[in-house]
Design a protein around this motif. Sequence first.
Motif, PDB file in Angstrom:
ATOM      1  N   UNK A  50    -125.596  24.973  30.693  1.00  5.12           N
ATOM      2  CA  UNK A  50    -124.774  25.955  29.938  1.00  5.12           C
ATOM      3  C   UNK A  50    -123.520  25.376  29.571  1.00  5.12           C
ATOM      4  N   UNK A  51    -122.725  24.666  30.402  1.00  7.73           N
ATOM      5  CA  UNK A  51    -121.704  24.226  30.166  1.00  7.73           C
ATOM      6  C   UNK A  51    -121.533  23.280  28.736  1.00  7.73           C
ATOM      7  N   UNK A  52    -122.583  22.421  28.942  1.00 10.50           N
ATOM      8  CA  UNK A  52    -122.582  21.451  27.697  1.00 10.50           C
ATOM      9  C   UNK A  52    -123.159  22.154  26.445  1.00 10.50           C
ATOM     10  N   UNK A  53    -123.744  23.131  26.724  1.00 15.05           N
ATOM     11  CA  UNK A  53    -124.393  23.734  25.356  1.00 15.05           C
ATOM     12  C   UNK A  53    -123.182  24.517  24.782  1.00 15.05           C
ATOM     13  N   UNK A  54    -122.316  25.211  25.446  1.00 14.17           N
ATOM     14  CA  UNK A  54    -121.011  25.801  25.178  1.00 14.17           C
ATOM     15  C   UNK A  54    -120.077  25.080  24.536  1.00 14.17           C
ATOM     16  N   UNK A  55    -119.643  23.908  25.168  1.00  9.82           N
ATOM     17  CA  UNK A  55    -118.948  22.894  24.560  1.00  9.82           C
ATOM     18  C   UNK A  55    -119.494  22.470  23.108  1.00  9.82           C
ATOM     19  N   UNK A  56    -120.661  22.090  23.335  1.00  8.20           N
ATOM     20  CA  UNK A  56    -120.989  21.604  21.896  1.00  8.20           C
ATOM     21  C   UNK A  56    -120.947  22.511  20.708  1.00  8.20           C
ATOM     22  N   UNK A  57    -121.496  23.760  21.109  1.00  5.61           N
ATOM     23  CA  UNK A  57    -121.407  25.025  20.151  1.00  5.61           C
ATOM     24  C   UNK A  57    -119.714  25.093  19.640  1.00  5.61           C
ATOM     25  N   UNK A  58    -118.863  25.214  20.706  1.00  4.01           N
ATOM     26  CA  UNK A  58    -117.565  25.062  20.365  1.00  4.01           C
ATOM     27  C   UNK A  58    -117.059  24.048  19.461  1.00  4.01           C
ATOM     28  N   UNK A  59    -117.438  22.826  19.670  1.00  2.00           N
ATOM     29  CA  UNK A  59    -117.080  21.664  18.896  1.00  2.00           C
ATOM     30  C   UNK A  59    -117.657  21.820  17.609  1.00  2.00           C
ATOM     31  N   UNK A  60    -118.912  22.313  17.410  1.00  2.00           N
ATOM     32  CA  UNK A  60    -119.497  22.292  16.097  1.00  2.00           C
ATOM     33  C   UNK A  60    -118.498  23.449  15.197  1.00  2.00           C
ATOM     34  N   UNK A  75    -122.771  33.213  17.189  1.00  2.00           N
ATOM     35  CA  UNK A  75    -123.617  33.953  17.854  1.00  2.00           C
ATOM     36  C   UNK A  75    -124.078  33.858  19.228  1.00  2.00           C
ATOM     37  N   UNK A  76    -124.507  32.453  19.262  1.00  2.00           N
ATOM     38  CA  UNK A  76    -124.991  32.164  20.450  1.00  2.00           C
ATOM     39  C   UNK A  76    -123.908  32.016  21.579  1.00  2.00           C
ATOM     40  N   UNK A  77    -122.612  31.677  21.159  1.00  7.15           N
ATOM     41  CA  UNK A  77    -121.252  31.632  22.032  1.00  7.15           C
ATOM     42  C   UNK A  77    -121.100  33.096  22.567  1.00  7.15           C
ATOM     43  N   UNK A  78    -121.431  34.158  22.032  1.00 10.42           N
ATOM     44  CA  UNK A  78    -121.279  35.355  22.698  1.00 10.42           C
ATOM     45  C   UNK A  78    -122.055  35.410  23.954  1.00 10.42           C
ATOM     46  N   UNK A  79    -123.296  34.767  24.185  1.00 12.45           N
ATOM     47  CA  UNK A  79    -124.064  35.032  25.231  1.00 12.45           C
ATOM     48  C   UNK A  79    -123.130  34.139  26.481  1.00 12.45           C
ATOM     49  N   UNK A  80    -122.202  33.275  26.079  1.00 15.77           N
ATOM     50  CA  UNK A  80    -121.400  32.518  27.182  1.00 15.77           C
ATOM     51  C   UNK A  80    -120.144  33.278  27.310  1.00 15.77           C
ATOM     52  N   UNK A  81    -119.976  34.500  26.892  1.00 12.23           N
ATOM     53  CA  UNK A  81    -118.705  35.117  27.189  1.00 12.23           C
ATOM     54  C   UNK A  81    -117.729  34.833  26.136  1.00 12.23           C
TER      55      UNK A  81
END
Length: 96
Positions: A50-60, A75-81
């Motif tokens: 989840x850490x790598x997924x969140x960081x990748x989405x934020x970078x995108x 929308x996906x980032x909302x799952x991570x807070x």
Amino acid sequence: MIAKAFALASLISIAPIQCAHEPDPNVRREDSPGDALWAMSQKFENEHNDVAAKETLEYLIAQYPSSRHADAARDELKKFGGTNVSADRGDAGNSG
């Protein structure tokens, strides 16, 4: 010599005609950076990283806010807070 010229002209006349046209954006030959980052984030999520997924989405979102995947990434980032990345879409030339 005339026979060769006639044969060449005949072959050219039956060759398929190529019309100039705009490429279909739905038929891509290469991934855009946004496509690659989205796929990478999904891969990380499938691997429960989840850490790598969140960081990748934020970078995108930060680098390619007008990417076709940017809204889905938000929308996906909302799952991570949530995220601190703004929803600004002012990336001239960084679409993808």
